[in-house]
Design a protein around this motif. Structure first.
Motif, mmCIF file in Angstrom:
data_model
loop_
_atom_site.group_PDB
_atom_site.id
_atom_site.type_symbol
_atom_site.label_atom_id
_atom_site.label_comp_id
_atom_site.label_asym_id
_atom_site.label_seq_id
_atom_site.Cartn_x
_atom_site.Cartn_y
_atom_site.Cartn_z
ATOM 1 N N PRO A 1 -37.963 -6.164 -8.423
ATOM 2 C CA PRO A 1 -36.630 -5.827 -8.638
ATOM 3 C C PRO A 1 -35.686 -5.905 -7.396
ATOM 4 C CG PRO A 1 -37.920 -4.292 -10.037
ATOM 5 C CD PRO A 1 -38.682 -4.601 -8.780
ATOM 6 N N ILE A 2 -34.464 -6.562 -7.514
ATOM 7 C CA ILE A 2 -33.435 -6.572 -6.375
ATOM 8 C C ILE A 2 -32.474 -5.886 -6.780
ATOM 9 C CG2 ILE A 2 -31.577 -8.021 -5.469
ATOM 10 C CD1 ILE A 2 -33.626 -10.547 -5.928
ATOM 11 N N TYR A 3 -32.421 -4.676 -6.087
ATOM 12 C CA TYR A 3 -31.495 -3.369 -6.460
ATOM 13 C C TYR A 3 -30.061 -3.575 -5.475
ATOM 14 C CZ TYR A 3 -35.297 -1.240 -8.778
ATOM 15 O OH TYR A 3 -36.217 -1.094 -9.580
ATOM 16 N N PHE A 4 -29.014 -3.188 -5.821
ATOM 17 C CA PHE A 4 -27.909 -2.926 -5.260
ATOM 18 C C PHE A 4 -27.341 -1.291 -5.158
ATOM 19 C CE2 PHE A 4 -27.987 -7.119 -6.683
ATOM 20 C CZ PHE A 4 -27.125 -7.787 -5.754
ATOM 21 N N ARG B 1 -30.885 -6.598 -13.961
ATOM 22 C CA ARG B 1 -31.752 -7.561 -13.219
ATOM 23 C C ARG B 1 -31.079 -8.683 -12.408
ATOM 24 N NH1 ARG B 1 -30.866 -8.385 -18.400
ATOM 25 N NH2 ARG B 1 -30.933 -10.606 -19.158
ATOM 26 N N SER B 2 -31.814 -9.528 -11.739
ATOM 27 C CA SER B 2 -31.255 -10.752 -10.998
ATOM 28 C C SER B 2 -32.154 -11.927 -11.556
ATOM 29 C CB SER B 2 -31.213 -10.733 -9.564
ATOM 30 O OG SER B 2 -30.039 -9.813 -9.252
ATOM 31 N N GLU B 3 -31.546 -12.882 -11.821
ATOM 32 C CA GLU B 3 -32.449 -14.066 -12.343
ATOM 33 C C GLU B 3 -32.221 -15.227 -11.190
ATOM 34 O OE1 GLU B 3 -32.863 -13.170 -17.146
ATOM 35 O OE2 GLU B 3 -31.031 -14.251 -16.290
ATOM 36 N N PHE B 4 -33.225 -16.096 -11.415
ATOM 37 C CA PHE B 4 -33.087 -17.261 -10.363
ATOM 38 C C PHE B 4 -33.396 -18.496 -11.176
ATOM 39 C CE2 PHE B 4 -33.522 -13.655 -7.690
ATOM 40 C CZ PHE B 4 -32.336 -13.884 -6.734
ATOM 41 N N ILE B 5 -32.773 -18.995 -12.145
ATOM 42 C CA ILE B 5 -33.069 -19.814 -13.054
ATOM 43 C C ILE B 5 -33.022 -21.344 -12.458
ATOM 44 C CG2 ILE B 5 -32.589 -20.895 -15.490
ATOM 45 C CD1 ILE B 5 -33.380 -18.002 -15.340
ATOM 46 N N ILE B 6 -34.058 -22.056 -12.736
ATOM 47 C CA ILE B 6 -34.317 -23.488 -12.101
ATOM 48 C C ILE B 6 -33.636 -24.298 -13.189
ATOM 49 C CG2 ILE B 6 -35.888 -25.297 -11.530
ATOM 50 C CD1 ILE B 6 -38.072 -23.090 -11.109
ATOM 51 N N VAL B 7 -32.406 -25.060 -12.442
ATOM 52 C CA VAL B 7 -31.612 -25.960 -13.409
ATOM 53 C C VAL B 7 -32.246 -27.463 -12.780
ATOM 54 C CG1 VAL B 7 -29.834 -24.378 -13.523
ATOM 55 C CG2 VAL B 7 -29.899 -25.784 -11.634
ATOM 56 N N LYS B 8 -32.752 -27.559 -11.722
ATOM 57 C CA LYS B 8 -33.266 -28.992 -11.271
ATOM 58 C C LYS B 8 -34.308 -28.974 -10.515
ATOM 59 C CE LYS B 8 -31.876 -33.162 -9.170
ATOM 60 N NZ LYS B 8 -30.989 -33.917 -8.393
ATOM 61 N N PHE C 1 -25.161 1.914 -5.859
ATOM 62 C CA PHE C 1 -24.246 2.227 -6.834
ATOM 63 C C PHE C 1 -23.038 1.663 -6.506
ATOM 64 C CE2 PHE C 1 -21.271 5.017 -8.889
ATOM 65 C CZ PHE C 1 -21.169 4.849 -10.309
ATOM 66 N N ASP C 2 -22.448 0.809 -7.572
ATOM 67 C CA ASP C 2 -21.052 0.380 -7.470
ATOM 68 C C ASP C 2 -20.591 -0.594 -6.280
ATOM 69 O OD1 ASP C 2 -18.559 0.187 -8.903
ATOM 70 O OD2 ASP C 2 -17.948 1.655 -7.476
ATOM 71 N N GLN C 3 -21.718 -1.190 -5.476
ATOM 72 C CA GLN C 3 -21.847 -1.849 -4.589
ATOM 73 C C GLN C 3 -22.407 -3.426 -4.859
ATOM 74 O OE1 GLN C 3 -20.324 -1.199 -1.810
ATOM 75 N NE2 GLN C 3 -19.658 0.767 -2.460
ATOM 76 N N TYR C 4 -22.294 -4.387 -4.090
ATOM 77 C CA TYR C 4 -22.543 -5.755 -4.251
ATOM 78 C C TYR C 4 -23.064 -6.447 -2.759
ATOM 79 C CZ TYR C 4 -17.776 -6.683 -3.587
ATOM 80 O OH TYR C 4 -16.280 -6.551 -3.009
ATOM 81 N N TYR C 5 -23.428 -5.620 -1.821
ATOM 82 C CA TYR C 5 -24.026 -6.151 -0.589
ATOM 83 C C TYR C 5 -25.355 -6.250 -0.565
ATOM 84 C CZ TYR C 5 -24.847 -1.271 0.949
ATOM 85 O OH TYR C 5 -25.218 -0.051 0.931
ATOM 86 N N ILE C 6 -26.086 -6.998 -0.011
ATOM 87 C CA ILE C 6 -27.514 -7.299 -0.046
ATOM 88 C C ILE C 6 -28.312 -6.212 0.827
ATOM 89 C CG2 ILE C 6 -29.465 -8.822 0.284
ATOM 90 C CD1 ILE C 6 -27.616 -9.585 -1.784
ATOM 91 N N SER D 1 -21.214 -7.660 -11.713
ATOM 92 C CA SER D 1 -22.299 -8.259 -11.926
ATOM 93 C C SER D 1 -21.712 -9.988 -11.221
ATOM 94 C CB SER D 1 -22.879 -8.788 -13.226
ATOM 95 O OG SER D 1 -21.684 -9.058 -14.144
ATOM 96 N N ASP D 2 -20.591 -10.219 -11.498
ATOM 97 C CA ASP D 2 -20.140 -11.597 -10.880
ATOM 98 C C ASP D 2 -20.082 -11.398 -9.416
ATOM 99 O OD1 ASP D 2 -19.504 -14.341 -11.727
ATOM 100 O OD2 ASP D 2 -17.493 -13.642 -10.443
ATOM 101 N N GLN D 3 -19.776 -10.411 -8.962
ATOM 102 C CA GLN D 3 -19.489 -10.183 -7.430
ATOM 103 C C GLN D 3 -20.958 -10.119 -6.911
ATOM 104 O OE1 GLN D 3 -16.875 -10.108 -5.510
ATOM 105 N NE2 GLN D 3 -15.882 -10.900 -7.385
ATOM 106 N N ARG D 4 -21.927 -9.370 -7.615
ATOM 107 C CA ARG D 4 -23.405 -9.193 -6.952
ATOM 108 C C ARG D 4 -23.915 -10.657 -6.919
ATOM 109 N NH1 ARG D 4 -25.221 -3.569 -9.914
ATOM 110 N NH2 ARG D 4 -24.222 -2.181 -8.431
ATOM 111 N N ALA D 5 -23.680 -11.517 -8.079
ATOM 112 C CA ALA D 5 -24.296 -12.930 -8.352
ATOM 113 C C ALA D 5 -23.840 -13.577 -6.894
ATOM 114 C CB ALA D 5 -24.024 -13.541 -9.333
ATOM 115 N N LYS D 6 -22.426 -13.650 -6.611
ATOM 116 C CA LYS D 6 -21.791 -14.541 -5.883
ATOM 117 C C LYS D 6 -22.426 -13.718 -4.215
ATOM 118 C CE LYS D 6 -17.492 -15.657 -8.081
ATOM 119 N NZ LYS D 6 -15.983 -15.245 -8.288
ATOM 120 N N SER D 7 -22.473 -12.658 -4.137
ATOM 121 C CA SER D 7 -23.051 -12.040 -2.879
ATOM 122 C C SER D 7 -24.385 -12.562 -2.503
ATOM 123 C CB SER D 7 -22.816 -10.571 -3.016
ATOM 124 O OG SER D 7 -23.477 -10.037 -1.636
ATOM 125 N N THR D 8 -25.181 -12.601 -3.650
ATOM 126 C CA THR D 8 -26.572 -13.326 -3.439
ATOM 127 C C THR D 8 -26.512 -14.607 -3.109
ATOM 128 O OG1 THR D 8 -27.488 -11.599 -5.198
ATOM 129 C CG2 THR D 8 -28.709 -13.696 -4.783
#
Length: 652
Positions: free
Chosen positions: A542-545, A645-652, A547-552, A594-601
């Motif tokens: 699991p990729i954890y952040f 959770r974080s997902e990495f969905i293959i789109v192509k 609490f209340d943060q979004y840095y890697i 969650s959007d900030q965490r996705a963008k940070s990733t």
């Protein structure tokens, strides 16, 4: 004895038989279109490349060390275990001290190995391997506790024909035999010109178990068909025995024309002979009943039958004997005794132990003799115990009887070295049943991702000192089973071509039970399709952040490095990064976080060389929970965690 009884219900007369199982046809899944597949993602190679790029974690070193250790590449394993113990001393479980010590020994570094064995002993003082290291004894494989308790001998009464199924009868032993000599009228059945089974008696010497002075039993009981397996009341005035469905006048068949077996009863008359045998109410033309046994108080009759509604091919039943001689309703002894196989030839000793033969319980081959307490009061008394060698062997062993006072008795077997097809063996019991605790480790080998069975996988059981106890290839059902000691540690290893080897540490409890240890193997070469989550394909932690943060975080960077490496291997791959939260907190805030965490990733992955046009991102907040742990729910921490959770969905 390859005649009528062999054609009817061979287990009831103890002859050799062949069992067959139907192989299950398994459908193969057709390959999906290569257009949507990404193949040959090798986890080990990916991990090695990640490490070479400077990423470190205890988890990486453990996995790499194990990948070599399980393949007996100890020198390579030693390198990664060394990195583990030097760089992450606080994250080293005791087991890795032991494995590291083992790999050090493989390269001749015995002094270093002792250092880490001492660390292992200090952190696992109750571990048997630690005790062995401290005491320096030779570790012996588990032996069969029950073996060696009997001294056996082929009885002198055996003939070149079939002899089996003995019973105590005062100063005699009564048994079944198909012998045919000039002393008796020749009686043969037409199928193979061998004599039918009749009841015989021999004088019994309780001091040494020797039998002598053989003669045929009463003519009222013997007929031109088969008689076998009698049991007598203590006063000798009542006998129950097995016979073909024949009452002296009528030869009965079932609806398919098969002659079944029945139990008959006869009483001693005033002239010392026997009355005409009675057909008991438990009998039927449509199924067999056979091999009677009496309880200590003689108020219950035990027998074997293939009547409808049983557990398996033949089961052991009990039925009440009423004061007027009538019988109650048969009762199956249940799945503590009966299995899907054959349970037969019951005998009740004066100690109230039930002995019986079975090919369903774990044994040495064919029918084996087992014992259990008839009315158990403790968990140990509920055990069904194989009485061990030399009574049991790879062939059929059955019809066990014992005099608990003299410790002498008889059993029947078709083992090699006998005089006939089945022989009667006498024995002296040298010691009582040994008290022990027994654990069965069992499970099924499956593909971790698809949950498909993996027939042909190799399963190996090792003791705590890494001595191999047993290794076997699983069949079509992919199931394995092995009996080990209580309060001990074992390693269960599974391996199969094209899969990564795994090993599980199993600590057995102090009471008898079966432990379910499923073995899930991952393919070395994995397949990913458009729409798949690469996190699941790569089995990411699991990729954890915070609490209340979004840095890697550093631990998240290790997992992201695996995704980045795969994307480098497949430059056309495009990924949609999706971040999810649980239901705690404000819905709108969770969506933003969650959007900030996705963008940070995504930003982190771009900084590591992945082109931005290959990545998209979106936060879903708590809109896609994996369970029912929504607002105002009362779930556990673990249940809430499943949705973060974080997902990495293959789109192509």
């Amino acid at each position: 004895m390859k005649g009528i009884l062999h054609k009817l219900l061979v287990v009831f007369v103890g002859v050799s038989f062949l069992s067959s199982t139907q192989a299950q046809d398994r459908k193969l899944k057709s390959a999906q279109s290569q257009y949507d597949k990404y193949e040959y993602i090798d986890a080990q190679e990916t991990y090695l490349k990640v490490v070479k790029k400077g990423y470190k974690s205890a988890d990486l070193y453990k996995n790499l060390g194990n990948s070599y250790y399980f393949n007996s590449q100890f020198e390579e394993a030693s390198k990664w275990y060394e990195e583990l113990v030097k760089n992450y001393p606080n994250e080293v479980e005791p087991e890795y001290y032991f494995r590291y010590a083992q790999t050090l020994k493989s390269v001749g570094r015995y002094d270093d190995a002792d250092v880490y064995m001492k660390k292992f002993a200090e952190s696992s003082s109750d571990d048997q391997r630690a005790q062995l290291f401290q005491d320096e004894p030779n570790y012996l494989k588990r032996i069969d506790f029950q073996s060696g308790r009997f001294e056996i001998e082929n009885s002198s009464i055996n003939s070149s024909f079939t002899d089996f199924g003995s019973a105590f009868f005062g100063r005699f032993i009564v048994f079944s035999s198909s012998r045919d000599t000039l002393l008796f009228k020749k009686s043969v059945h037409q199928w193979n010109e061998e004599p039918f089974l009749d009841l015989y008696r021999a004088e019994y010497n309780p001091t040494n178990g020797e039998l002598s002075e053989i003669e045929k039993f009463d003519s009222k009981l013997n007929t031109k068909f088969h008689e076998s397996t009698p049991i007598f009341s203590k006063d000798g005035n009542t006998v129950y025995f097995t016979r073909n469905n024949y009452d002296g006048r009528r030869y009965g068949n079932d609806k398919k024309g098969t002659n079944r077996l029945k139990i008959y009863r006869s009483y001693k008359n005033t002239q010392g002979g026997w009355t005409t045998p009675q057909n008991l109410s438990i009998n039927s033309d449509e199924y067999s009943t056979a091999h009677p046994a009496l309880s200590i108080d003689e108020k219950t009759l035990y027998f074997s039958s293939d009547m409808p509604g049983g557990e398996g091919q033949s089961d052991i039943y009990q039925v009440a004997i009423n004061a007027d001689g009538s019988l109650g309703e048969p009762k199956n002894l249940g799945n503590r005794i009966n299995t899907e196989g054959k349970e037969t030839f019951p005998f009740i000793s004066s100690n109230n132990d039930l002995y019986f033969a079975s090919d369903g319980h774990i044994g040495l081959g064919g029918l084996d003799v087992y014992v259990t307490r008839l009315n158990p009061q403790t968990d140990e008394e509920k055990l069904v115990v194989n009485i061990g060698k030399p009574v049991n062997g790879p062939d059929d062993d059955f019809a066990f009887i014992v005099d608990d006072e003299s410790k002498r008795g008889y059993f029947s077997s078709n083992r090699d070295g006998g005089r006939g097809k089945d022989d009667i063996y006498s024995f002296l019991q040298l010691e009582d049943l040994k008290s022990f605790c027994e654990i069965t480790i069992a499970g099924i080998v499956k593909d971790k991702d698809t949950q498909e069975l993996l027939p042909g996988a190799k399963v190996s059981i090792y003791d705590s000192s890494n001595n191999l106890l047993e290794s076997f290839i699983v069949g079509d059902d992919a199931a394995y089973s092995h009996v080990v000691k209580c309060s001990s540690k074992y390693f269960v290893r599974a391996e199969k071509e094209e899969y990564t080897t795994i090993e599980k540490l199993v600590e057995t409890p102090g009471k008898t039970e079966t432990l379910d240890v499923p073995l899930l193997l991952e393919k070395k070469v994995k397949t990913a399709n458009v729409g798949d989550d690469l996190a699941k394909v790569l089995s990411l932690n699991p990729i954890y952040f915070d609490f209340d943060q979004y840095y890697i975080r550093a631990d998240a960077a290790v997992e992201l490095a695996k995704v980045i490496e795969v994307m480098n291997q497949y430059p056309d791959m495009k990924i949609d990064v999706r971040s999810h939260t649980d239901s705690h907190g404000d819905d709108a805030y969770n969506m933003w976080l969650s959007d900030q965490r996705a963008k940070s990733t995504v930003k982190y992955m771009v900084s590591k060389g992945i082109s931005a046009d290959r990545l998209t991102s979106k936060g879903y907040g708590e809109t896609q929970l994996v369970n029912d742990c929504g607002n105002d729910s009362n779930c556990t921490k673990a249940e809430y965690q499943l949705s973060r959770r974080s997902e990495f969905i293959i789109v192509k």
